[in-house]
Design an enzyme around this catalytic site. Structure first.
Site, PDB file in Angstrom:
ATOM      1  N   ASP A 232      41.797  40.192   5.747  1.00  0.00           N
ATOM      2  CA  ASP A 232      40.462  39.581   5.756  1.00  0.00           C
ATOM      3  C   ASP A 232      39.490  40.508   6.491  1.00  0.00           C
ATOM      4  O   ASP A 232      39.878  41.600   6.911  1.00  0.00           O
ATOM      5  CB  ASP A 232      40.512  38.204   6.435  1.00  0.00           C
ATOM      6  CG  ASP A 232      40.805  38.302   7.931  1.00  0.00           C
ATOM      7  OD1 ASP A 232      41.002  39.414   8.446  1.00  0.00           O
ATOM      8  OD2 ASP A 232      40.816  37.241   8.591  1.00  0.00           O
ATOM      9  N   ASP A 234      36.757  40.284   9.738  1.00  0.00           N
ATOM     10  CA  ASP A 234      36.359  39.412  10.841  1.00  0.00           C
ATOM     11  C   ASP A 234      35.094  39.940  11.522  1.00  0.00           C
ATOM     12  O   ASP A 234      34.994  41.143  11.791  1.00  0.00           O
ATOM     13  CB  ASP A 234      37.488  39.359  11.895  1.00  0.00           C
ATOM     14  CG  ASP A 234      38.858  39.083  11.286  1.00  0.00           C
ATOM     15  OD1 ASP A 234      39.128  37.924  10.960  1.00  0.00           O
ATOM     16  OD2 ASP A 234      39.661  40.037  11.132  1.00  0.00           O
ATOM     17  N   ASP A 351      36.071  35.887   8.104  1.00  0.00           N
ATOM     18  CA  ASP A 351      35.966  34.995   9.263  1.00  0.00           C
ATOM     19  C   ASP A 351      34.752  35.379  10.086  1.00  0.00           C
ATOM     20  O   ASP A 351      34.583  36.541  10.445  1.00  0.00           O
ATOM     21  CB  ASP A 351      37.210  35.121  10.163  1.00  0.00           C
ATOM     22  CG  ASP A 351      38.335  34.201   9.731  1.00  0.00           C
ATOM     23  OD1 ASP A 351      38.194  33.547   8.673  1.00  0.00           O
ATOM     24  OD2 ASP A 351      39.349  34.139  10.444  1.00  0.00           O
TER      25      ASP A 351
HETATM   26  N1  DCT Z   1      44.289  36.478  16.756  1.00  0.00           N
HETATM   27  C1  DCT Z   1      45.158  36.139  17.791  1.00  0.00           C
HETATM   28  N2  DCT Z   1      46.130  35.215  17.593  1.00  0.00           N
HETATM   29  C2  DCT Z   1      46.286  34.635  16.389  1.00  0.00           C
HETATM   30  C3  DCT Z   1      45.422  34.957  15.326  1.00  0.00           C
HETATM   31  C4  DCT Z   1      44.445  35.901  15.531  1.00  0.00           C
HETATM   32  O1  DCT Z   1      45.023  36.649  18.890  1.00  0.00           O
HETATM   33  N3  DCT Z   1      47.256  33.745  16.234  1.00  0.00           N
HETATM   34  C5  DCT Z   1      43.236  37.465  16.975  1.00  0.00           C
HETATM   35  C6  DCT Z   1      43.778  38.860  16.947  1.00  0.00           C
HETATM   36  C7  DCT Z   1      43.278  39.449  15.678  1.00  0.00           C
HETATM   37  C8  DCT Z   1      42.062  38.613  15.317  1.00  0.00           C
HETATM   38  O2  DCT Z   1      42.251  37.376  15.961  1.00  0.00           O
HETATM   39  C9  DCT Z   1      41.854  38.460  13.858  1.00  0.00           C
HETATM   40  O3  DCT Z   1      42.974  37.848  13.233  1.00  0.00           O
HETATM   41  P1  DCT Z   1      43.569  38.410  11.887  1.00  0.00           P
HETATM   42  O4  DCT Z   1      42.489  38.676  10.917  1.00  0.00           O
HETATM   43  O5  DCT Z   1      44.649  37.479  11.462  1.00  0.00           O
HETATM   44  O6  DCT Z   1      44.276  39.749  12.367  1.00  0.00           O
HETATM   45  P2  DCT Z   1      43.961  41.255  11.981  1.00  0.00           P
HETATM   46  O7  DCT Z   1      44.569  42.078  13.059  1.00  0.00           O
HETATM   47  O8  DCT Z   1      42.521  41.430  11.705  1.00  0.00           O
HETATM   48  O9  DCT Z   1      44.835  41.452  10.687  1.00  0.00           O
HETATM   49  P3  DCT Z   1      44.315  41.841   9.215  1.00  0.00           P
HETATM   50  O10 DCT Z   1      43.958  43.286   9.313  1.00  0.00           O
HETATM   51  O11 DCT Z   1      45.452  41.612   8.293  1.00  0.00           O
HETATM   52  O12 DCT Z   1      43.157  40.977   8.891  1.00  0.00           O
HETATM   53 MG    MG Z   2      41.553  40.399  10.169  1.00  0.00          MG
END
Ligand code: DCT
Ligand code: MG
Length: 427
Positions: A232, A234, A351
């Site tokens: 995604d 963010d 997000d």
């Molecule tokens: N986060 C966290 N604990 C979680 C979910 C998320 O601390 N249970 C934090 C860390 C990363 C951030 O929120 C964004 O979440 P993701 O989009 O799920 O992680 P990402 O590292 O951006 O992974 P991706 O590159 O696949 O989007």
């Molecule tokens: Mg992400």
């Protein structure tokens, strides 16, 4: 005296090596070794983990077992595999012998067995077995639907639903998120590229600027850590004047909706109150901001716009035409991708998080990830410093007070940790 400098140097450089003549060492040298051996520190937030991973054969195997554990409601086992994988990610060279792992933290018996299997046979039988299991395959397919978690998938599997057609044929009524998830299944299961992330960033910026000039937008999550793809995109939004950010999200969402950029959105209000919530609410720290989970409708030409700008500065004119042709840029492998290419847009998970400026540094640190790095930061704070860290605040239980910070550097300093930049938080 044996010369052990080669050993200490290797250990410090992150290359664990074995010392064979241990019995010949002087007492003082043994102490020195002990210190050096603790050099790969046990908390991931004490280590620098870049995206350069020399041990993907092992980390892929361990991550798959972690994923399987998480999908099976075995979070403890999941974390143990994630920690083991993270230690291997932090090494500066490939592991070729089990002896190299001596003295490294977080490598439990189970993880070591998996590594041994890979070293000896090129693959782990447990991993291969998991990958082929009907249960794991079904869990992956079903949780691949946006809005479907492990619990729901598990329930469906128990009812004999293992595939999307079976789900569609079943009598289940899906909620709004799941319906959107199913509808955009192929798009949402295709990795989001940095170029797509940047294109969405431009749209979000336009939306935010037109409803609250002066607001600031920061790319967070994996892309802030330098990843080239993600599941995604963010974004964290704030305003330099405290309070101006209140009510911002619904306005941004309306703007995006009016322009047809949203295929789905669900907004949650900011429900964090320092006085009411108190310091230690780590389990709920992810959902207390004003937050919007959305599915963006990203027009292909918006993406190409970004690509074109990039290409124009980097490529010769002859190359430009080729690189901006989407059909050559995108993976054309599967039938579904080919079908997806016929429509002039693509669905992308986005997000959005809004934070007041007073909590911005905490939000930035908490949302940059990786998930394990965040988890370890909170564990370090609690276990080693008697502090509670969330994406809103840091509370010192010994002094019974909140510790303020306006930058990530200050938070690391409060926690007694060396500052680790985002690109080295890829644990
Ligand atoms: N986060 C966290 N604990 C979680 C979910 C998320 O601390 N249970 C934090 C860390 C990363 C951030 O929120 C964004 O979440 P993701 O989009 O799920 O992680 P990402 O590292 O951006 O992974 P991706 O590159 O696949 O989007
Ligand atoms: Mg992400």
């Amino acid at each position: 005296l044996l010369d052990i400098s080669w050993y200490t140097e290797s250990m410090k450089a992150g290359h664990p090596v074995e010392i064979l003549d241990r019995h010949k060492l002087q007492e003082q040298q043994v102490d020195e070794l002990k210190e050096v051996e603790s050099i790969v520190p046990s908390y991931a937030c004490q280590r620098r983990t870049t995206l350069e991973n020399h041990n993907t054969v092992f980390t892929d195997a361990l991550s798959l077992l972690a994923e399987n554990a998480e999908l099976s409601d075995e979070d403890g086992r999941g974390v143990a595999f994630r920690r083991a994988a993270a230690v291997l990610k932090a090494l500066h060279s490939p592991v070729t012998d089990l002896l190299q792992l001596r003295g490294l933290p977080c490598l439990g018996g189970h993880s070591l067995r998996v590594i041994k299997d890979v070293l000896e046979n090129g693959a782990s039988s447990e991993v291969e077995c998991t990958k082929q299991s009907e249960r794991f395959k079904a869990l992956k397919v079903l949780t691949g639907i946006f809005g479907v978690g492990a619990k729901t998938a598990e329930r469906w599997i128990r009812e004999g639903i293992h595939s999307l057609p079976q789900l569609q044929d079943s009598a289940h009524t899906l909620n709004r998120a799941q319906q959107a998830g199913l509808e955009h299944y192929d798009d949402l299961n295709q990795p989001v590229t940095k170029a797509e992330g940047d294109a969405i960033g431009e749209i979000v910026e336009k939306a935010v600027m037109s409803v609250l000039p002066g607001a600031q937008i920061t790319l967070i999550g994996g892309f802030r850590r330098g990843k080239l793809t993600g599941h995604d995109v963010d974004f964290l939004i704030t305003h330099p004047e405290e309070g101006r950010e209140v009510g911002l999200m619904p306005k941004v969402v309306s703007w995006l909706e009016s322009k047809g950029f949203l295929l789905y959105q669900k907004t949650t209000r900011n429900s964090y109150l320092e006085s009411k919530d108190g310091p230690a609410r780590p389990s709920s720290n992810m959902d207390r901001f004003e937050r919007c989970f959305s599915i963006f409708k990203l027009p292909e030409d918006a993406k190409e716009g970004t690509k074109q700008t990039e290409t124009l500065t980097e490529e010769t004119p002859e190359d430009t035409g080729r690189l901006t042709t989407p059909s050559l840029v995108r993976d054309e492998g599967s039938e579904s991708t080919k079908r997806a290419n016929l429509k002039p847009w693509r669905a992308v998970r986005v997000d959005l998080v809004v934070s007041p400026i007073s909590q911005f540094a905490f939000a930035l640190l908490g949302w940059t990830g990786s998930k394990l790095f965040e988890r370890e930061l909170r564990r370090w704070a609690g276990h080693e410093k008697a502090m509670s860290l969330s994406s809103h605040a840091l509370y010192d239980n010994t002094q019974s007070k909140y510790l303020r910070a306006s930058s990530e550097e200050e938070i690391f300093a409060h926690l007694g940790l060396e500052y680790i930049p985002p690109s080295e938080r890829n644990a």
